[in-house]
Design a protein around this motif. Structure first.
Motif, short mmCIF file in Angstrom:
data_model
loop_
_atom_site.label_atom_id
_atom_site.label_comp_id
_atom_site.label_asym_id
_atom_site.label_seq_id
_atom_site.Cartn_x
_atom_site.Cartn_y
_atom_site.Cartn_z
N LEU A 30 0.83 -1.21 0.00
CA LEU A 30 0.00 0.00 0.00
C LEU A 30 0.86 1.26 0.00
N SER A 31 0.34 2.31 -0.60
CA SER A 31 1.06 3.59 -0.60
C SER A 31 1.07 4.17 0.81
N ILE A 32 2.12 4.93 1.11
CA ILE A 32 2.31 5.44 2.46
C ILE A 32 2.24 6.97 2.48
N THR A 33 1.86 7.49 3.64
CA THR A 33 1.99 8.89 3.95
C THR A 33 3.05 9.02 5.03
N ARG A 34 4.08 9.81 4.78
CA ARG A 34 5.15 10.00 5.76
C ARG A 34 4.84 11.23 6.59
N VAL A 35 4.85 11.06 7.89
CA VAL A 35 4.44 12.13 8.81
C VAL A 35 5.61 13.06 9.08
N GLY A 36 5.36 14.37 8.96
CA GLY A 36 6.38 15.38 9.18
C GLY A 36 6.61 15.68 10.64
N PHE A 37 7.50 16.64 10.91
CA PHE A 37 7.92 16.92 12.27
C PHE A 37 6.77 17.33 13.17
N GLU A 38 5.83 18.09 12.66
CA GLU A 38 4.72 18.58 13.48
C GLU A 38 3.74 17.47 13.82
N GLY A 39 3.87 16.31 13.15
CA GLY A 39 3.00 15.19 13.46
C GLY A 39 1.61 15.34 12.89
N ILE B 274 -5.93 8.78 16.49
CA ILE B 274 -4.69 8.38 17.15
C ILE B 274 -3.57 9.31 16.71
N GLN B 275 -2.76 9.75 17.66
CA GLN B 275 -1.68 10.68 17.35
C GLN B 275 -0.57 9.97 16.60
N LEU B 276 0.00 10.66 15.61
CA LEU B 276 1.10 10.13 14.81
C LEU B 276 2.30 11.07 14.93
N LEU B 277 3.47 10.49 15.12
CA LEU B 277 4.69 11.26 15.33
C LEU B 277 5.55 11.31 14.07
N HIS B 278 6.44 12.28 14.02
CA HIS B 278 7.40 12.35 12.93
C HIS B 278 8.16 11.02 12.82
N GLY B 279 8.31 10.56 11.61
CA GLY B 279 8.95 9.27 11.37
C GLY B 279 7.97 8.16 11.10
N THR B 280 6.71 8.40 11.39
CA THR B 280 5.68 7.40 11.16
C THR B 280 5.34 7.32 9.68
N HIS B 281 5.16 6.09 9.19
CA HIS B 281 4.64 5.84 7.85
C HIS B 281 3.26 5.22 8.01
N LEU C 17 5.38 14.66 5.23
CA LEU C 17 6.79 14.85 4.88
C LEU C 17 7.00 14.46 3.42
N ARG C 18 7.62 15.36 2.66
CA ARG C 18 7.79 15.11 1.23
C ARG C 18 9.25 15.15 0.79
#
Length: 255
Positions: free
Chosen positions: A75-84, A94-101, A122-123
């Motif tokens: 599946l395609s992913i969304t990469r979470v940026g620093f601000e989460g 649910i909260q997602l942190l920077h580094g999460t895919h 994150l791009r």
């Protein structure tokens, strides 16, 4: 063979199957692993991304079979940026942190997979590394040191370098002694470029610390907190303590 997917914001990975056991790393939401063995309350795993082995408490992940695991990875992913951000599902988020895919099309919560990512995406890619790595690393300035930590709530030195590089699509092993085995050696300090990793050893010659170079004389690293210090051939000089705190071993380049 069974696999697992972390379905909580961030959970500890421990050396042994007990709460009192040392936390050796953490899993972020959506990260996957192979299940090695299970006990009543704990499961021993090997992480997909870097083969790191440890124990995670039962109830902190989804169990999937090989077929669903392969589907998840496709599946395609969304990469979470620093601000989460947050993954919203009906009235739940649910909260997602920077580094999460995160894979928004996957049913993390139940059979109804209608969910939405809200937050900073994150791009970055490897072509952005030289221009952006310093800016991203500095966002972690003063984040507290946490042994085994991998987030802005607490991070260790190799977790920091791994997380920053991952943001640009470059995978590094979890620990500093593993990271130093990769990359190209930078022979002279004058040739250091932004983003190079500097490694440090102890009296026994074992690699025990790593940091990210901001230029040929300045390093950002996690030591008590994420901090910026001067570095020369001898190592890292902590101006607050007025002494060298880490002995330089080698500098490596990965991009």
């Amino acid at each position: 063979m069974e696999f697992g997917i972390c379905n909580l914001t961030i959970v500890p990975l421990r050396a042994e199957g007990a709460h009192r056991s040392e936390m050796i790393s953490q899993l972020l939401f959506g990260e996957t692993f192979e299940i090695i063995t299970k006990s009543k309350d704990w499961t021993k795993i090997s992480t997909t991304a870097d083969g790191y082995m440890g124990w995670i408490q039962n109830g902190q992940f989804l169990t999937v079979d090989s077929q669903l695991y392969q589907h998840y990875q496709s599946l395609s992913i969304t990469r979470v940026g620093f601000e989460g951000g947050f993954l919203r599902h009906r009235d739940y988020a649910i909260q997602l942190l920077h580094g999460t895919h995160v894979r928004t099309s996957f049913a993390y919560f139940d059979a109804d997979n209608i969910q939405e990512f809200v937050g900073q995406e994150l791009r970055y890619s490897a072509v952005d590394f030289k221009e952006q790595v310093s800016l991203l690393a500095k966002r972690y300035w003063d984040v507290p040191y946490l042994w085994g930590g991998r987030s802005k709530f607490g991070i260790d030195c190799s977790g920091f370098s791994q997380l920053i590089y991952q943001s640009f699509g470059v995978s590094l092993p979890r620990d500093a002694y593993q990271q130093v085995e990769l990359g190209d050696t930078v022979d002279f300090l004058s040739e250091i470029e932004v983003g190079d990793l500097a490694f440090f050893d102890n009296e026994e010659g074992r690699i025990n610390h790593v940091g990210i170079m901001l230029d040929s004389e300045t390093i950002i690293h996690a030591s008590a907190r994420v901090r910026i210090d001067r570095m020369d051939l001898e190592g890292i000089f902590n101006q607050e303590l007025n002494r060298y705190t880490h002995k330089l071993r080698i500098v490596k380049r990965y991009i």
